[in-house]
Write a protein that holds these residues in place. Structure first.
Motif, PDB file in Angstrom:
ATOM      1  N   GLU A   1       0.818  -1.205   0.000  1.00  0.00           N
ATOM      2  CA  GLU A   1       0.000   0.000   0.000  1.00  0.00           C
ATOM      3  C   GLU A   1       0.857   1.262   0.000  1.00  0.00           C
ATOM      4  O   GLU A   1       0.440   2.316  -0.503  1.00  0.00           O
ATOM      5  N   LEU A   2       2.073   1.153   0.556  1.00  0.00           N
ATOM      6  CA  LEU A   2       3.000   2.292   0.543  1.00  0.00           C
ATOM      7  C   LEU A   2       3.672   2.458  -0.816  1.00  0.00           C
ATOM      8  O   LEU A   2       4.451   3.398  -1.010  1.00  0.00           O
ATOM      9  N   GLY A   3       3.396   1.544  -1.739  1.00  0.00           N
ATOM     10  CA  GLY A   3       3.932   1.647  -3.093  1.00  0.00           C
ATOM     11  C   GLY A   3       5.180   0.844  -3.367  1.00  0.00           C
ATOM     12  O   GLY A   3       5.744   0.911  -4.461  1.00  0.00           O
ATOM     13  N   HIS A   4       5.634   0.049  -2.411  1.00  0.00           N
ATOM     14  CA  HIS A   4       6.870  -0.729  -2.585  1.00  0.00           C
ATOM     15  C   HIS A   4       6.602  -1.998  -3.408  1.00  0.00           C
ATOM     16  O   HIS A   4       5.624  -2.705  -3.171  1.00  0.00           O
ATOM     17  N   THR A   5       7.477  -2.248  -4.356  1.00  0.00           N
ATOM     18  CA  THR A   5       7.403  -3.487  -5.145  1.00  0.00           C
ATOM     19  C   THR A   5       8.749  -4.221  -5.176  1.00  0.00           C
ATOM     20  O   THR A   5       8.810  -5.364  -5.613  1.00  0.00           O
ATOM     21  N   LYS A   6       9.803  -3.563  -4.712  1.00  0.00           N
ATOM     22  CA  LYS A   6      11.122  -4.195  -4.610  1.00  0.00           C
ATOM     23  C   LYS A   6      11.379  -4.446  -3.126  1.00  0.00           C
ATOM     24  O   LYS A   6      12.060  -3.679  -2.445  1.00  0.00           O
ATOM     25  N   ILE A   7      10.777  -5.524  -2.663  1.00  0.00           N
ATOM     26  CA  ILE A   7      10.705  -5.789  -1.226  1.00  0.00           C
ATOM     27  C   ILE A   7      11.573  -6.975  -0.834  1.00  0.00           C
ATOM     28  O   ILE A   7      11.542  -8.025  -1.477  1.00  0.00           O
ATOM     29  N   GLY A   8      12.334  -6.803   0.238  1.00  0.00           N
ATOM     30  CA  GLY A   8      13.148  -7.885   0.767  1.00  0.00           C
ATOM     31  C   GLY A   8      12.595  -8.398   2.078  1.00  0.00           C
ATOM     32  O   GLY A   8      11.830  -7.706   2.759  1.00  0.00           O
ATOM     33  N   HIS A   9      12.979  -9.606   2.428  1.00  0.00           N
ATOM     34  CA  HIS A   9      12.550 -10.195   3.698  1.00  0.00           C
ATOM     35  C   HIS A   9      13.732 -10.913   4.330  1.00  0.00           C
ATOM     36  O   HIS A   9      14.350 -11.774   3.694  1.00  0.00           O
ATOM     37  N   VAL A  10      14.069 -10.545   5.573  1.00  0.00           N
ATOM     38  CA  VAL A  10      15.125 -11.242   6.310  1.00  0.00           C
ATOM     39  C   VAL A  10      14.449 -12.114   7.360  1.00  0.00           C
ATOM     40  O   VAL A  10      13.608 -11.654   8.121  1.00  0.00           O
ATOM     41  N   THR A  11      14.811 -13.375   7.369  1.00  0.00           N
ATOM     42  CA  THR A  11      14.133 -14.336   8.238  1.00  0.00           C
ATOM     43  C   THR A  11      15.146 -15.297   8.837  1.00  0.00           C
ATOM     44  O   THR A  11      16.366 -15.111   8.710  1.00  0.00           O
ATOM     45  N   GLY A  12      14.661 -16.338   9.510  1.00  0.00           N
ATOM     46  CA  GLY A  12      15.537 -17.319  10.124  1.00  0.00           C
ATOM     47  C   GLY A  12      14.783 -18.606  10.368  1.00  0.00           C
ATOM     48  O   GLY A  12      13.707 -18.830   9.813  1.00  0.00           O
ATOM     49  N   SER A  13      15.337 -19.447  11.208  1.00  0.00           N
ATOM     50  CA  SER A  13      14.727 -20.740  11.490  1.00  0.00           C
ATOM     51  C   SER A  13      13.609 -20.592  12.513  1.00  0.00           C
ATOM     52  O   SER A  13      13.463 -19.560  13.153  1.00  0.00           O
ATOM     53  N   GLY A  14      12.827 -21.660  12.668  1.00  0.00           N
ATOM     54  CA  GLY A  14      11.748 -21.655  13.647  1.00  0.00           C
ATOM     55  C   GLY A  14      10.382 -21.559  13.000  1.00  0.00           C
ATOM     56  O   GLY A  14      10.224 -20.997  11.909  1.00  0.00           O
ATOM     57  N   ALA A  15       9.386 -22.114  13.690  1.00  0.00           N
ATOM     58  CA  ALA A  15       8.032 -22.178  13.141  1.00  0.00           C
ATOM     59  C   ALA A  15       7.399 -20.805  13.000  1.00  0.00           C
ATOM     60  O   ALA A  15       6.690 -20.533  12.027  1.00  0.00           O
TER      61      ALA A  15
ATOM     62  N   GLY B   1      17.082 -20.729   7.623  1.00  0.00           N
ATOM     63  CA  GLY B   1      17.913 -21.739   8.254  1.00  0.00           C
ATOM     64  C   GLY B   1      18.899 -21.197   9.266  1.00  0.00           C
ATOM     65  O   GLY B   1      19.573 -21.970   9.957  1.00  0.00           O
ATOM     66  N   HIS B   2      18.994 -19.889   9.368  1.00  0.00           N
ATOM     67  CA  HIS B   2      19.916 -19.284  10.337  1.00  0.00           C
ATOM     68  C   HIS B   2      19.131 -18.781  11.548  1.00  0.00           C
ATOM     69  O   HIS B   2      17.928 -19.002  11.671  1.00  0.00           O
ATOM     70  N   GLY B   3      19.813 -18.057  12.434  1.00  0.00           N
ATOM     71  CA  GLY B   3      19.169 -17.564  13.645  1.00  0.00           C
ATOM     72  C   GLY B   3      18.338 -16.325  13.392  1.00  0.00           C
ATOM     73  O   GLY B   3      18.222 -15.836  12.251  1.00  0.00           O
ATOM     74  N   THR B   4      17.771 -15.801  14.471  1.00  0.00           N
ATOM     75  CA  THR B   4      16.915 -14.612  14.359  1.00  0.00           C
ATOM     76  C   THR B   4      17.364 -13.515  15.325  1.00  0.00           C
ATOM     77  O   THR B   4      16.565 -12.735  15.824  1.00  0.00           O
ATOM     78  N   THR B   5      18.675 -13.455  15.602  1.00  0.00           N
ATOM     79  CA  THR B   5      19.219 -12.446  16.500  1.00  0.00           C
ATOM     80  C   THR B   5      19.505 -11.153  15.740  1.00  0.00           C
ATOM     81  O   THR B   5      19.351 -11.080  14.508  1.00  0.00           O
ATOM     82  N   GLU B   6      19.958 -10.139  16.458  1.00  0.00           N
ATOM     83  CA  GLU B   6      20.320  -8.869  15.827  1.00  0.00           C
ATOM     84  C   GLU B   6      21.458  -9.065  14.824  1.00  0.00           C
ATOM     85  O   GLU B   6      21.427  -8.521  13.714  1.00  0.00           O
ATOM     86  N   GLU B   7      22.459  -9.859  15.196  1.00  0.00           N
ATOM     87  CA  GLU B   7      23.570 -10.127  14.291  1.00  0.00           C
ATOM     88  C   GLU B   7      23.107 -10.890  13.055  1.00  0.00           C
ATOM     89  O   GLU B   7      23.568 -10.611  11.929  1.00  0.00           O
ATOM     90  N   ASP B   8      22.189 -11.831  13.249  1.00  0.00           N
ATOM     91  CA  ASP B   8      21.631 -12.564  12.102  1.00  0.00           C
ATOM     92  C   ASP B   8      20.896 -11.602  11.173  1.00  0.00           C
ATOM     93  O   ASP B   8      20.983 -11.717   9.943  1.00  0.00           O
ATOM     94  N   GLY B   9      20.173 -10.654  11.758  1.00  0.00           N
ATOM     95  CA  GLY B   9      19.482  -9.656  10.949  1.00  0.00           C
ATOM     96  C   GLY B   9      20.451  -8.786  10.166  1.00  0.00           C
ATOM     97  O   GLY B   9      20.210  -8.479   8.996  1.00  0.00           O
ATOM     98  N   TYR B  10      21.543  -8.418  10.817  1.00  0.00           N
ATOM     99  CA  TYR B  10      22.558  -7.601  10.149  1.00  0.00           C
ATOM    100  C   TYR B  10      23.181  -8.353   8.973  1.00  0.00           C
ATOM    101  O   TYR B  10      23.302  -7.806   7.868  1.00  0.00           O
ATOM    102  N   GLN B  11      23.560  -9.603   9.204  1.00  0.00           N
ATOM    103  CA  GLN B  11      24.206 -10.389   8.154  1.00  0.00           C
ATOM    104  C   GLN B  11      23.246 -10.655   6.997  1.00  0.00           C
ATOM    105  O   GLN B  11      23.623 -10.545   5.820  1.00  0.00           O
ATOM    106  N   ALA B  12      22.003 -11.003   7.323  1.00  0.00           N
ATOM    107  CA  ALA B  12      21.026 -11.299   6.279  1.00  0.00           C
ATOM    108  C   ALA B  12      20.703 -10.056   5.456  1.00  0.00           C
ATOM    109  O   ALA B  12      20.642 -10.113   4.215  1.00  0.00           O
TER     110      ALA B  12
END
Length: 341
Positions: free
Chosen positions: A180-194, A220-231
């Motif tokens: 709705e904000l007009g973004h179409t080049k969207i990324g997603h950083v994620t990790g493991s877990g349900a 498949g990786h973690g969901t910590t701040e460092e994982d977010g930075y690397q991803a």
């Protein structure tokens, strides 16, 4: 002498439990006037007490109370701020009833990810709340303990209740907002877990409906701040024209903000960032992170209520309760200027 002693032996709490057809823990709840016991069960216990002439001593009553007032909560990482509101919600419900919560963090154990539940179960627990992914086999070991699972998990022990945020709906809500904000080049950083998997699934289904390809990193990786930075760093290196990033949780969103800053870009002028959990980090005036509120405090309250119900009635049908998320827009997201898309 032995025969006379057998005839005059004072009935014990175990005798009451056997006569009433309930557990010793439930008898303890009745003795401490817990409001969580169903009327039928309470009546059966009181009838057994009267029939047997059971008279608990003050010391025994205190011991019974202590034995049933400890709740175990096992989490996978204290750094995930989702647990702050979860625990607050639980304590609001449990503290007035005299319960205390013992928290165990599997990531800080000598054998990370293993043995945490076993150590908690070795204590005398009234109940257990599982807020991490733990093998079903581990949860099935040792004496049966009333159990509630908080948040989406890959393994659900048999007979346990599930209280969780509707993460699929939350993922769709996040995608819909950025679209709705007009973004179409969207990324997603994620990790493991349900939980992360359900958020990704909801997010992806909504972007796919709009014909927007999803740029995803961190599976498949973690969901910590460092994982977010690397991803986020890797995602932006491969897709430098990305204009918005959805992080699987607020902790990863903080790492994403750092990765964007490291590239000399600004938020939200160059890239919008949306987190998930509406944690204290997202709510801070300095970070001011747009986030999906998973209502974790409400999840905590409902988890505690479900656990009290499970303790009082161990054989009832397991609950499956999903709390609806809410979008909380803040300062890290903005409408995309048409020329940039």
């Amino acid at each position: 002498m032995t025969a006379h002693a057998a005839k005059t032996r004072r009935p014990t709490i175990y005798d009451v439990a056997e006569r009433a057809g309930v557990s010793k823990s439930l008898v303890s709840l009745v003795l401490t006037n817990s409001p969580s016991v169903r009327p039928a069960k309470r009546t059966a216990v009181l009838a057994a007490i009267k029939e047997l002439g059971y008279r608990p001593s003050r010391a025994a009553t205190t011991l019974a109370s202590r034995e049933t007032k400890n709740i175990g909560l096992v989490i996978d990482d204290y750094r995930n701020l989702w647990f702050v509101d979860l625990l607050r919600g639980m304590q609001q419900e449990l503290k007035p009833l005299g319960y205390q919560v013992t928290v165990a963090d599997s990531s800080s154990a000598d054998d990370p990810g293993q043995g945490t539940v076993e150590r908690l179960l070795s204590m005398h627990l009234a109940g257990l709340v599982v807020a991490m992914d733990e093998p079903r086999e581990t949860l099935a070991t040792g004496p049966w303990t009333p159990t509630v699972v908080a948040g989406w998990r890959e393994n659900l022990p048999e007979g346990a209740d599930l209280i969780a945020n509707d993460d699929d709906a939350g993922g769709r809500l996040a995608a819909n907002y950025l679209l709705e904000l007009g973004h179409t080049k969207i990324g997603h950083v994620t990790g493991s877990g349900a939980a992360a998997a359900h958020r990704w699934a909801g997010f992806h289904s909504r972007t796919a409906e709009s014909g927007v390809p999803l740029r995803i990193w961190g599976q498949g990786h973690g969901t910590t701040e460092e994982d977010g930075y690397q991803a986020a760093s890797a995602l932006l290196a491969h897709f430098p024209d990305t204009t918005a990033i959805f992080a699987a949780n607020d902790t990863m969103a903080v790492g994403t903000l750092a990765a964007i800053k490291a590239r000399g870009l600004s938020v939200p002028m160059d890239i919008s960032v949306l987190g998930y959990d509406n944690s204290p980090a997202a709510q801070s005036r300095y970070l001011d992170i747009s986030s999906i509120d998973d209502k974790s405090e409400e999840v905590g309250t409902l988890t505690a209520k479900a656990l009290m119900s499970r303790i009082a009635d161990p054989d009832r049908t397991p609950l499956r309760t999903f709390v609806q998320p809410e979008l909380i827009p803040r300062g890290t997201t903005s409408r995309l200027e048409p020329a940039r898309n």
